[in-house]
Motif scaffolding. Structure first.
Motif, mmCIF file in Angstrom:
data_model
loop_
_atom_site.group_PDB
_atom_site.id
_atom_site.type_symbol
_atom_site.label_atom_id
_atom_site.label_comp_id
_atom_site.label_asym_id
_atom_site.label_seq_id
_atom_site.Cartn_x
_atom_site.Cartn_y
_atom_site.Cartn_z
ATOM 1 N N LEU A 28 137.393 38.366 22.839
ATOM 2 C CA LEU A 28 138.173 38.280 24.057
ATOM 3 C C LEU A 28 139.033 39.549 24.147
ATOM 4 O O LEU A 28 140.172 39.571 23.692
ATOM 5 C CB LEU A 28 139.059 37.026 23.977
ATOM 6 N N TRP A 29 138.429 40.604 24.690
ATOM 7 C CA TRP A 29 139.120 41.889 24.724
ATOM 8 C C TRP A 29 139.415 42.302 26.160
ATOM 9 O O TRP A 29 138.498 42.469 26.969
ATOM 10 C CB TRP A 29 138.269 42.967 24.054
ATOM 11 N N PRO A 30 140.707 42.500 26.506
ATOM 12 C CA PRO A 30 141.061 42.881 27.878
ATOM 13 C C PRO A 30 140.839 44.363 28.150
ATOM 14 O O PRO A 30 140.656 45.149 27.216
ATOM 15 C CB PRO A 30 142.551 42.554 27.950
ATOM 16 N N ASN A 31 140.840 44.710 29.431
ATOM 17 C CA ASN A 31 140.716 46.117 29.821
ATOM 18 C C ASN A 31 142.101 46.767 29.837
ATOM 19 O O ASN A 31 142.656 47.071 30.873
ATOM 20 C CB ASN A 31 140.051 46.220 31.190
ATOM 21 N N ASP A 32 142.678 46.935 28.652
ATOM 22 C CA ASP A 32 143.924 47.693 28.546
ATOM 23 C C ASP A 32 143.825 48.558 27.295
ATOM 24 O O ASP A 32 142.766 48.603 26.662
ATOM 25 C CB ASP A 32 145.154 46.769 28.556
ATOM 26 N N ALA A 33 144.892 49.249 26.960
ATOM 27 C CA ALA A 33 144.821 50.206 25.858
ATOM 28 C C ALA A 33 144.327 49.531 24.585
ATOM 29 O O ALA A 33 143.445 50.037 23.893
ATOM 30 C CB ALA A 33 146.192 50.835 25.645
ATOM 31 N N ASP A 34 144.903 48.364 24.267
ATOM 32 C CA ASP A 34 144.532 47.687 23.027
ATOM 33 C C ASP A 34 143.090 47.174 23.080
ATOM 34 O O ASP A 34 142.311 47.391 22.164
ATOM 35 C CB ASP A 34 145.482 46.518 22.774
ATOM 36 N N GLY A 35 142.748 46.488 24.169
ATOM 37 C CA GLY A 35 141.416 45.894 24.274
ATOM 38 C C GLY A 35 140.326 46.949 24.207
ATOM 39 O O GLY A 35 139.316 46.781 23.507
ATOM 40 N N ASN A 36 140.510 48.057 24.919
ATOM 41 C CA ASN A 36 139.503 49.121 24.913
ATOM 42 C C ASN A 36 139.347 49.730 23.531
ATOM 43 O O ASN A 36 138.243 50.076 23.120
ATOM 44 C CB ASN A 36 139.866 50.208 25.924
ATOM 45 N N ALA A 37 140.452 49.852 22.810
ATOM 46 C CA ALA A 37 140.372 50.433 21.470
ATOM 47 C C ALA A 37 139.604 49.507 20.531
ATOM 48 O O ALA A 37 138.756 49.957 19.762
ATOM 49 C CB ALA A 37 141.775 50.707 20.930
ATOM 50 N N TRP A 38 139.887 48.205 20.612
ATOM 51 C CA TRP A 38 139.197 47.249 19.732
ATOM 52 C C TRP A 38 137.707 47.215 20.022
ATOM 53 O O TRP A 38 136.884 47.061 19.116
ATOM 54 C CB TRP A 38 139.765 45.838 19.921
ATOM 55 N N ALA A 39 137.337 47.316 21.307
ATOM 56 C CA ALA A 39 135.945 47.158 21.689
ATOM 57 C C ALA A 39 135.146 48.449 21.533
ATOM 58 O O ALA A 39 133.930 48.447 21.657
ATOM 59 C CB ALA A 39 135.875 46.691 23.140
ATOM 60 N N SER A 40 135.838 49.562 21.254
ATOM 61 C CA SER A 40 135.168 50.865 21.232
ATOM 62 C C SER A 40 134.386 51.063 19.936
ATOM 63 O O SER A 40 134.504 50.271 19.009
ATOM 64 C CB SER A 40 136.220 51.971 21.358
ATOM 65 N N PRO A 41 133.579 52.131 19.879
ATOM 66 C CA PRO A 41 132.810 52.407 18.655
ATOM 67 C C PRO A 41 133.692 52.703 17.438
ATOM 68 O O PRO A 41 133.201 52.664 16.318
ATOM 69 C CB PRO A 41 131.986 53.646 19.023
ATOM 70 N N VAL A 42 134.991 53.007 17.633
ATOM 71 C CA VAL A 42 135.852 53.158 16.457
ATOM 72 C C VAL A 42 136.517 51.824 16.129
ATOM 73 O O VAL A 42 137.333 51.725 15.233
ATOM 74 C CB VAL A 42 136.955 54.237 16.641
ATOM 75 N N GLY A 43 136.199 50.786 16.917
ATOM 76 C CA GLY A 43 136.855 49.500 16.745
ATOM 77 C C GLY A 43 136.009 48.500 15.982
ATOM 78 O O GLY A 43 135.428 48.820 14.944
ATOM 79 N N MET A 44 135.890 47.285 16.535
ATOM 80 C CA MET A 44 135.335 46.183 15.777
ATOM 81 C C MET A 44 133.810 46.068 15.767
ATOM 82 O O MET A 44 133.251 45.682 14.728
ATOM 83 C CB MET A 44 135.934 44.891 16.305
ATOM 84 N N PRO A 45 133.090 46.368 16.880
ATOM 85 C CA PRO A 45 131.649 46.066 16.885
ATOM 86 C C PRO A 45 130.867 46.633 15.697
ATOM 87 O O PRO A 45 130.138 45.875 15.049
ATOM 88 C CB PRO A 45 131.179 46.648 18.228
ATOM 89 N N PRO A 46 131.009 47.936 15.344
ATOM 90 C CA PRO A 46 130.218 48.431 14.212
ATOM 91 C C PRO A 46 130.611 47.768 12.892
ATOM 92 O O PRO A 46 129.741 47.475 12.051
ATOM 93 C CB PRO A 46 130.524 49.932 14.178
ATOM 94 N N ALA A 47 131.918 47.499 12.726
ATOM 95 C CA ALA A 47 132.371 46.895 11.467
ATOM 96 C C ALA A 47 131.796 45.488 11.307
ATOM 97 O O ALA A 47 131.419 45.080 10.204
ATOM 98 C CB ALA A 47 133.901 46.845 11.437
#
Lengths: 421, 353
Positions: A180-199
């Motif tokens: 559940l990631w919103p379109n804001d600074a935090d949500g975009n960072a978590w969902a990005s390739p440096v964030g959670m999906p690859p991990a």
């Protein structure tokens, strides 16, 4: 906060227009400007502000510091945050900017500090949205530049991910995760390739990401259905508190029954969890600071427990995590002012901040360590992170129990992870 | 006859006063502290937004609640120009106005089918669609927003020269440059509004506002005139948005398309200053800014007080502060009234001579 005083200062400044003479000399008073969201949706972050400023001002003379703190309210509005930061620099002529709480507050203020060549000490925002969020083009790492005046201490997404995976691996689940990631600074960072999906992929978890949603949405049926279809046992996200309340109530109504719900940001404050009532029991979250953290203040020598107790007595409310970090921000400020050759000179003070090596109430703060990627190393210092679970007591209040500490074994655990009923 | 000479006198007095004020304000950065320059920047920017909104609502009868769309478009265009294409910020500002104006054509095409409250809501919807669309544009940060790359404003055309001439920091020189630009924009907007309203088209516009059918019957084309005003105000609002965000240095979709900051406050300014007059928005912007400075440290009380003031003025001074002043003193700046046509002579039988 300090409204009457600010009012008087403003009136005085208006009256004395034209008389401002910047006589800067050693031994003069050092002015600190502090920007935080005291009103608006982020105001829970600022509950400890007044208490901490008073504490800092009380401790300063004993440390040989002549300081003044001017507090400004960002009203949880990024436009306003930039505006008050500019005011602090041009009107109040502060020597050092302090800023805390979410990228929406820290980033505009750091941009102003960097442009005005005034050092900024920033905290309470994961370092990726702080550092990458201030770059012109966040998609092009080659264009990223470090900062000369902005310094930040907090943890990063990699720490939160490690903590979350640690919690999830300790329980028996189907390893399906709904996000559940919103379109804001935090949500975009978590969902990005440096964030959670690859991990997650690497750790063998299956991710269902229904896409970025706008903050203050009032219908989460699409997300809930997606999570139901994928049979997610685990939910993760970084919603703002009112959104999580909406989401979680609707999820329960629509029969979504995950085993673990781990939410960053939304579950930081006892008030937001209490608002959920019995639905708040056993939700999990990242924990940056508690009264059990085995650290001491470099300003007052108090332990974490003493600091929290002092806050609870003065504010007549339960401690919150920002208590420790706001205090630590003043610790870094005091330490840098003491060490600076001329604390009224922007460059000298920035140099002192950059050279910080301080054992603070939130752990060691030191820039340039190798636990941060090289591009951000000079400006970011990481503090330890653990995982916690909210336990509802019989009287309806909640306790935050630390259930995961693999990243920071020095912080004691209070129990094992319990699954949702 | 006295009324006519009064009008002419008042007109030349207005021009002299405005010219004097403009010269003093242009020279201000040479002796005033930086805080004053920053204050005036915001006052002037709000004045420009208010003058534009006043043209729409006060003269063309287009009550738009979506002007933040053009502020946001202008600001994002300038940022994208600088970040993605490496343009000079000043070029970016000009392009911002053009893009905002081009975009206002389809907006007008759809929203002009609606009237009154429906038009207001439609403009708001357009602005929110744009806010959501810009939240998806990843190259300028998406919902996260983005900052101007380091040193952008320092390298802006003219900043180095100002820095050397005034012997100030480059941040202060950039402030000065943006201040002069917004001052020029405010003057151009004011003079252009005045000339437009005094022209045949302006007269037609006010006729449309008062009664569309009557205006049509004497040969005024409402659609063409309204569209022209909508396009021109989009241009001014877009440029102003670009300047505001270059000064702030950081942009997010929520801040650029903020309905409170760029439309609700602007409506407040026009209402307290005096809608349908030219000095009204200027006075409103000054009063609003002073209120903001005095009250904004009191948190949400500040917004409640603004609301109460707005209601009080709507109830007790319907023509705003400027209207009240004009009534009390009979003094008018930039009067828009025309000399009445010579009285028509009629014969006893009632036929026109």
């Amino acid at each position: 906060m300090f409204t009457r005083r600010n009012f008087l200062q403003t009136s005085a400044a208006v009256a004395a227009v034209g008389l401002a003479a910047p006589a800067l000399a050693q031994g003069t008073r050092v002015k600190l400007g502090y920007v935080s969201p005291q009103t608006g949706p982020l105001s829970a972050f600022s509950a400890a502000d007044k208490f901490m400023v008073d504490k800092f001002l009380a401790a300063a003379p004993g440390l040989g510091l002549d300081v003044e703190v001017i507090v400004k309210d960002s009203q949880s509005n990024p436009n306003r945050a930039a505006e008050v930061a500019k005011e602090l620099v041009s009107r109040d002529e502060v020597n050092l900017l302090l800023v805390a709480s979410t990228p929406e507050t820290t980033n505009p203020v750091c941009s102003v500090g960097e442009a005005e060549e005034i050092p900024v000490i920033s905290t309470v925002a994961p370092w990726q949205p702080w550092f990458i969020g201030q770059q012109g083009n966040p998609q092009d790492p080659a264009s990223w530049q470090g900062f000369d005046y902005a310094y930040h201490f907090f943890w990063g997404l990699e720490d939160a991910i490690a903590v979350f995976l640690g919690m999830w691996n300790s329980a028996d689940t189907n390893k399906a995760v709904g996000a559940l990631w919103p379109n804001d600074a935090d949500g975009n960072a978590w969902a990005s390739p440096v964030g959670m999906p690859p991990a997650l992929a690497e750790a063998g978890f299956k991710l269902t990401d229904p896409g970025r949603y706008q903050n203050l949405t009032d219908d989460f049926s699409a997300q809930i259905n997606a999570f139901k279809q994928s049979g997610a046992d685990i939910l993760v996200g970084i919603p703002i508190p009112p959104d999580f309340t909406t989401f979680w109530t609707q999820a329960k109504q629509q029969g979504l029954n995950p085993k673990i719900v781990t939410m960053a940001k939304a579950l930081l404050f006892p008030e937001s969890v209490q608002a959920l009532g019995p639905l708040g029991h056993n939700l999990t979250s990242e924990v940056w600071w508690t009264p059990n953290h085995p650290f001491k203040s470099s300003l007052t020598g108090e332990s974490s427990a003493q600091l929290a107790a002092g806050f609870e007595a003065a504010a007549k409310r339960q401690w919150t995590q920002p208590v420790g970090f706001v205090h630590a921000m003043f610790e870094v400020a005091a330490d840098a002012i003491k060490r600076a050759e001329d604390p009224t000179d922007g460059d000298a003070l920035a140099k002192a901040v950059a050279a910080t090596k301080l054992d603070s109430i939130v752990g060691r703060i030191e820039f340039g360590r190798d636990n941060v990627p090289e591009f951000a190393r000079a400006n970011v210092s990481k503090t330890p992170l653990v995982g916690g679970q909210w336990r509802r007591k019989d009287d309806g209040n909640f306790d935050l129990v630390i259930v995961e500490n693999a990243q920071a074994p020095e912080i004691p655990r209070g129990g094992d992870l319990e699954l949702l009923g | 006859m006295t009324q006519i000479s009064n009008l002419t006198q008042s007109r030349s007095f207005s021009f002299a006063l405005i010219a004097l004020l403009a010269v003093v304000m242009a020279l201000l950065p040479f002796f005033a502290p930086r805080a004053v320059v920053q204050d005036l920047f915001m006052i002037l920017a709000l004045t420009v937004l208010a003058l534009n909104w006043n043209m729409l609502a006060g003269f063309a009868g287009l009550v738009s609640v979506g002007q933040q769309a053009f502020v946001g478009i202008g600001a994002y265009t300038a940022f994208a120009g600088v970040i993605l294409y490496g343009l000079d910020p000043l070029t970016g500002v000009l392009i911002a106005g053009i893009v905002a104006m081009v975009l206002s054509i389809p907006v007008a095409f759809f929203t002009f089918r609606l009237n009154g409250a429906y038009f207001a809501i439609a403009t708001w919807v357009v602005a929110d669609i744009l806010r959501l669309a810009f939240s998806q544009w990843k190259a300028v940060g998406g919902g996260t927003g983005t900052s101007l790359p380091k040193g952008t404003t320092k390298d802006m055309l003219g900043v180095q020269a100002i820095k050397d001439a005034l012997d100030v920091s480059s941040a202060a020189a950039a402030d000065t440059m943006l201040y002069w630009l917004v001052l020029a924009l405010a003057l151009v907007t004011l003079v252009a509004s005045y000339m437009f309203l005094r022209s045949r088209m302006g007269l037609g516009l006010q006729a449309i506002r008062d009664n569309v059918n009557a205006a049509r019957s004497v040969g005024v084309d409402p659609l063409r005139l309204k569209a022209l005003v909508f396009l021109l105000t989009a241009f001014g609002t877009g440029i102003c948005g670009a300047l505001i965000f270059l000064q702030l240095g950081r942009i997010t979709p929520n801040s650029a398309f903020a309905v409170t900051d760029w439309t609700a406050f602007v409506i407040f300014i026009v209402v307290i200053g005096g809608i349908g007059t030219l000095p009204g928005p200027i006075i409103g912007a000054v009063v609003f800014y002073i209120l903001k400075r005095l009250l904004s440290d009191y948190g949400s009380v500040y917004l409640i007080v603004l609301g109460l003031i707005g209601i009080a003025i709507m109830l007790f001074a319907r023509r705003g502060l400027w209207g009240m002043l004009k009534e009390r003193t009979g003094f008018d700046l930039l009067p828009l009234s025309h000399r009445p046509p010579a009285a028509v002579q009629t014969t006893k039988e009632g036929a026109l001579t």
